[in-house]
Design an enzyme around this catalytic site. Structure first.
Site, mmCIF file in Angstrom:
data_model
loop_
_atom_site.group_PDB
_atom_site.id
_atom_site.type_symbol
_atom_site.label_atom_id
_atom_site.label_comp_id
_atom_site.label_asym_id
_atom_site.label_seq_id
_atom_site.Cartn_x
_atom_site.Cartn_y
_atom_site.Cartn_z
ATOM 1 C CG ASN A 172 -1.682 1.249 1.424
ATOM 2 O OD1 ASN A 172 -1.829 2.043 0.494
ATOM 3 N ND2 ASN A 172 -2.224 1.459 2.629
ATOM 4 C CE LYS A 215 0.260 3.463 4.797
ATOM 5 N NZ LYS A 215 0.293 3.619 6.245
ATOM 6 C CG HIS A 219 -5.854 1.806 5.696
ATOM 7 N ND1 HIS A 219 -5.353 2.767 6.534
ATOM 8 C CD2 HIS A 219 -4.816 0.988 5.392
ATOM 9 C CE1 HIS A 219 -4.059 2.541 6.721
ATOM 10 N NE2 HIS A 219 -3.710 1.464 6.046
ATOM 11 C CD GLU A 276 -2.682 5.568 6.892
ATOM 12 O OE1 GLU A 276 -2.825 5.627 5.655
ATOM 13 O OE2 GLU A 276 -1.636 5.181 7.435
ATOM 14 C CD GLU A 285 -3.432 -2.587 7.752
ATOM 15 O OE1 GLU A 285 -2.335 -2.755 7.227
ATOM 16 O OE2 GLU A 285 -4.151 -1.596 7.517
ATOM 17 N N GLY A 330 2.651 2.464 10.667
ATOM 18 C CA GLY A 330 3.530 3.603 10.417
ATOM 19 C C GLY A 330 4.273 4.070 11.659
ATOM 20 C CB SER A 350 5.710 -1.302 11.810
ATOM 21 O OG SER A 350 5.216 0.009 12.024
HETATM 22 C C1 PEP Z 1 -0.770 0.114 6.191
HETATM 23 O O1 PEP Z 1 -0.952 1.300 6.038
HETATM 24 O O2 PEP Z 1 -1.612 -0.704 5.772
HETATM 25 C C2 PEP Z 1 0.455 -0.305 6.871
HETATM 26 C C3 PEP Z 1 0.535 -1.543 7.311
HETATM 27 O O3 PEP Z 1 1.444 0.625 6.997
HETATM 28 P P1 PEP Z 1 2.957 0.407 7.566
HETATM 29 O O4 PEP Z 1 3.436 -0.909 7.012
HETATM 30 O O5 PEP Z 1 3.724 1.574 7.046
HETATM 31 O O6 PEP Z 1 2.832 0.368 9.052
#
Ligand code: PEP
Length: 254
Positions: A9, A11, A95, A97, A167, A173, A213
């Protein structure tokens, strides 16, 4: 049955030129990647149609966004049908975000799931608890609630087009991943919930991805969990070399 998936992803990152370059590197090395892992990428929406046409069928495309409505007077929105017509395979829905910053409520998440499945667009449904919920030990209750409302009206047959991404918000992040044990426990809980809500065959077939992460140094340990079928990768998907090592870590052939 192939449950292993690694989905990137991006973003809101990368220029169109950077995106093309990434696809070029990925395609060049695709044959050397384990073939028991499905590889998916979610670039910014304006690039989707172009990148789909530059790619082999091994690379599946995910839209980071999809409308909760059919076509009509909805400025700025794009529908599941439009994405399908551009060769897009999946949409990322729910998601954190988008839930936190763009008003994506449980009701909207559910509508997006319905519109996508009706249009033949697969769904990567994200769920995850915040830190306070985790500290209070209420994560299973929250995940159960998110899945129940997002999948309202979905039947077992339609679940063939649904991937779940767990998640934890506190891991996205932040550089702080869930431990392999935390991920394993939650994924087991999710699979058991799917078996209860649908049936055990559906539960066995559903891919449950971990996101938060995830990077080359921790992917193998996290993916070792029996019910962890791969990952949704944010930051570490921007670099094709990191992304490729995470794909290798998701193979059962390790
Ligand atoms: C995500 O946004 O789905 C995600 C897992 O981000 P990151 O790997 O940067 O934590």
């Amino acid at each position: 049955m192939m449950r292993n998936i690694v989905a990137g992803n991006w973003k809101s990152n990368k220029s169109i030129n950077d995106a093309r370059e990434w696809i070029g590197v990925m395609e060049r090395d695709m044959d050397s990647l384990p073939d028991d892992v499905k590889v998916m990428i979610a670039p910014p929406a304006p690039y989707l149609a172009l990148l789909v046409n530059l790619s082999s069928s091994r690379l599946l495309y995910v839209s980071q966004q999809v409308s909760a409505t059919q076509s009509g007077p909805f400025t700025g929105e794009f529908t599941a049908e439009m994405l399908v017509s551009c060769g897009v395979d999946y949409a990322l829905i729910g998601h954190s975000e988008r839930r936190a910053s763009y008003g994506e409520t449980e009701e909207i998440v559910c509508k997006k799931v319905r519109c996508s499945l009706d249009a033949g667009l697969g769904v990567i449904l994200c769920c995850g608890e915040n830190l306070e919920t985790r500290d209070n030990g209420e994560q299973e209750k929250v995940i159960r609630g998110q899945l129940l409302s997002a999948l309202e009206g979905v039947n077992a047959l339609e679940m063939e087009d649904v991937i779940i991404a767990y998640e934890p918000i506190w891991a996205i992040g932040t550089g702080r991943t869930a431990t392999a044990e935390q991920a394993a426990l939650m994924h087991k809980f999710i699979r058991e919930w799917i078996a209860m809500r649908f049936d055990s065959e559906t539960a066995l077939k559903t891919s449950i991805l971990y996101g938060g992460s995830c990077k080359p140094s921790n992917a193998a340990a996290i993916f070792a969990g029996e019910d962890v079928d791969g990952g949704l990768i944010g930051g570490a998907s921007l670099n094709p070399e990191d992304f490729k090592s995470i794909i290798r870590a998701a193979s059962s052939e390790l």
